[in-house]
Design a protein around this motif. Structure first.
Motif, PDB file in Angstrom:
ATOM      1  N   HIS A 117      -0.598  13.145 -10.183  1.00  0.00           N
ATOM      2  CA  HIS A 117      -0.874  11.773  -9.782  1.00  0.00           C
ATOM      3  C   HIS A 117       0.511  11.418  -9.913  1.00  0.00           C
ATOM      4  CE1 HIS A 117      -0.806  12.670 -14.772  1.00  0.00           C
ATOM      5  NE2 HIS A 117      -0.107  11.903 -14.882  1.00  0.00           N
ATOM      6  N   ILE A 139      -0.871   7.192  -9.269  1.00  0.00           N
ATOM      7  CA  ILE A 139      -1.421   6.952  -7.487  1.00  0.00           C
ATOM      8  C   ILE A 139      -2.114   8.135  -8.166  1.00  0.00           C
ATOM      9  CG2 ILE A 139      -1.512   6.913  -5.071  1.00  0.00           C
ATOM     10  CD1 ILE A 139       1.228   5.555  -5.794  1.00  0.00           C
ATOM     11  N   LEU A 140      -3.572   8.638  -7.663  1.00  0.00           N
ATOM     12  CA  LEU A 140      -3.888   9.446  -7.375  1.00  0.00           C
ATOM     13  C   LEU A 140      -3.717  10.970  -6.342  1.00  0.00           C
ATOM     14  CD1 LEU A 140      -7.338   8.543  -8.869  1.00  0.00           C
ATOM     15  CD2 LEU A 140      -5.201  10.058 -10.373  1.00  0.00           C
ATOM     16  N   ARG A 145       0.658   5.364  -0.443  1.00  0.00           N
ATOM     17  CA  ARG A 145       0.019   6.562  -0.505  1.00  0.00           C
ATOM     18  C   ARG A 145       1.050   7.666  -1.318  1.00  0.00           C
ATOM     19  NH1 ARG A 145      -4.016   8.675   1.723  1.00  0.00           N
ATOM     20  NH2 ARG A 145      -4.086  10.880   2.383  1.00  0.00           N
ATOM     21  N   ASN A 146      -0.353   8.207  -2.362  1.00  0.00           N
ATOM     22  CA  ASN A 146       0.470   9.591  -2.541  1.00  0.00           C
ATOM     23  C   ASN A 146      -0.107  11.354  -1.532  1.00  0.00           C
ATOM     24  OD1 ASN A 146       0.997  12.248  -4.322  1.00  0.00           O
ATOM     25  ND2 ASN A 146      -0.327  11.145  -6.020  1.00  0.00           N
ATOM     26  N   SER A 147       1.074  11.924  -1.265  1.00  0.00           N
ATOM     27  CA  SER A 147       0.722  12.766  -0.146  1.00  0.00           C
ATOM     28  C   SER A 147       0.610  14.437  -1.328  1.00  0.00           C
ATOM     29  CB  SER A 147       0.946  13.432   1.110  1.00  0.00           C
ATOM     30  OG  SER A 147       2.726  12.996   0.794  1.00  0.00           O
ATOM     31  N   LYS A 153       0.924  -0.668   0.094  1.00  0.00           N
ATOM     32  CA  LYS A 153       0.363  -0.186   0.461  1.00  0.00           C
ATOM     33  C   LYS A 153       0.793   1.764  -0.363  1.00  0.00           C
ATOM     34  CE  LYS A 153      -4.113   0.089   2.806  1.00  0.00           C
ATOM     35  NZ  LYS A 153      -4.695   0.123   3.563  1.00  0.00           N
ATOM     36  N   ASP A 209      -3.426  12.800  -3.274  1.00  0.00           N
ATOM     37  CA  ASP A 209      -3.978  12.214  -1.702  1.00  0.00           C
ATOM     38  C   ASP A 209      -4.746  11.644  -1.626  1.00  0.00           C
ATOM     39  OD1 ASP A 209      -4.685  13.641   1.145  1.00  0.00           O
ATOM     40  OD2 ASP A 209      -6.083  14.366   0.047  1.00  0.00           O
ATOM     41  N   SER A 210      -3.817   9.910  -1.801  1.00  0.00           N
ATOM     42  CA  SER A 210      -5.073   8.697  -2.408  1.00  0.00           C
ATOM     43  C   SER A 210      -3.658   7.604  -1.920  1.00  0.00           C
ATOM     44  CB  SER A 210      -5.973   8.791  -2.911  1.00  0.00           C
ATOM     45  OG  SER A 210      -5.450   9.020  -4.581  1.00  0.00           O
ATOM     46  N   ASN A 211      -4.631   6.510  -1.796  1.00  0.00           N
ATOM     47  CA  ASN A 211      -3.936   5.052  -1.431  1.00  0.00           C
ATOM     48  C   ASN A 211      -4.393   4.217  -2.863  1.00  0.00           C
ATOM     49  OD1 ASN A 211      -2.758   6.353   0.995  1.00  0.00           O
ATOM     50  ND2 ASN A 211      -4.395   4.916   2.362  1.00  0.00           N
ATOM     51  N   ARG A 212      -3.304   3.361  -2.976  1.00  0.00           N
ATOM     52  CA  ARG A 212      -2.981   2.583  -3.624  1.00  0.00           C
ATOM     53  C   ARG A 212      -2.217   1.531  -3.693  1.00  0.00           C
ATOM     54  NH1 ARG A 212      -3.672   3.218 -10.200  1.00  0.00           N
ATOM     55  NH2 ARG A 212      -4.075   0.640 -10.950  1.00  0.00           N
ATOM     56  N   ASN A 218      -0.037  16.278  -4.887  1.00  0.00           N
ATOM     57  CA  ASN A 218      -1.092  17.203  -5.917  1.00  0.00           C
ATOM     58  C   ASN A 218      -1.099  16.547  -7.012  1.00  0.00           C
ATOM     59  OD1 ASN A 218       1.223  18.792  -6.693  1.00  0.00           O
ATOM     60  ND2 ASN A 218       0.026  20.652  -6.019  1.00  0.00           N
TER      61      ASN A 218
END
Length: 206
Positions: free
Chosen positions: A57, A88-89, A51-53, A49, A91-94, A55
């Motif tokens: 992708h 990974i977009l 996380r992209n923190s 997992k 502010d989301s996790n993938r 702004n």
């Protein structure tokens, strides 16, 4: 009355690498796990997992290197590589999934008439497959999987690393081998003692 025909089509989402003046690219490893801590036989499923923190992708990519403790890497699995690379977009996790299935014997989904068999709850039923041409791939001992990935932060490739350890312990094979060796030892012992008694009898008669 005039009729108008409307043709349907498939919409495809395309993420473009636009140059944003205040673009921020920041990816972190949230977790990297094997689905169990020990296995009797392969496969081993890894879940990563990220996380992209930032702004914008990001599309990290890399490998999982698997080795037995104290030895060099023996196997590697690709993560998010090739034409199907996933982004990974912001502010989301993938999650990314990888499976190590290079072993003997190995659990595979059971199939009947070309279809995967499932139980009453919808779970896939697995069966143990013994392909003897792969007998040299019997896995045993403690293994470590090391994750090595990179992502582009706009200026350079930034590394991402993590690791997880697990055991492969084919206990039924070990138990069966121990039983065979025990009876082989008993047989050898009885044969040796019988031979020794015969030799001793010959010397006593002389």
């Amino acid at each position: 009355a005039r009729q108008t025909a409307i043709a349907g089509g498939t919409a495809v989402l395309v993420l473009l690498d636009a140059k944003v003046p205040e673009a921020k690219r920041q990816v972190d490893v949230v977790s990297f796990e094997a689905n169990r801590s020990w296995y009797e036989f392969l496969p081993v499923t890894f879940t990563l997992k990220l996380r992209n923190s930032g702004n914008v992708h990001v599309a990290p990519y890399g490998n999982i290197f698997i080795s037995r403790s104290g030895q060099k890497s023996e196997f590697d699995l690709s993560i998010n590589q090739g034409d199907g690379k996933g982004n990974i977009l912001p502010d989301s996790n993938r999650e990314f999934i990888a499976q190590w299935d290079d072993g003997f014997p190995i659990y595979r989904p059971k199939q009947e008439d070309g279809k995967v068999v499932r139980d009453e709850q919808g779970n896939i039923i697995k069966e143990l497959v013994w392909d003897w041409k792969d007998a040299s791939k019997l896995r045993f001992g403690k293994y470590t999987a090391k994750l090595v990935m990179v992502y582009d932060d706009g200026a350079r490739d930034v590394p991402l690393e993590a690791e997880v350890s697990f055991w492969v312990m084919p206990w039924r094979l070990i138990g069966a081998s121990a039983v065979i060796l025990f009876f082989a030892f008993i047989g050898f012992k009885n044969t040796f003692l019988g031979f020794f008694r015969k030799v001793r009898g010959l010397f006593q008669k002389a």
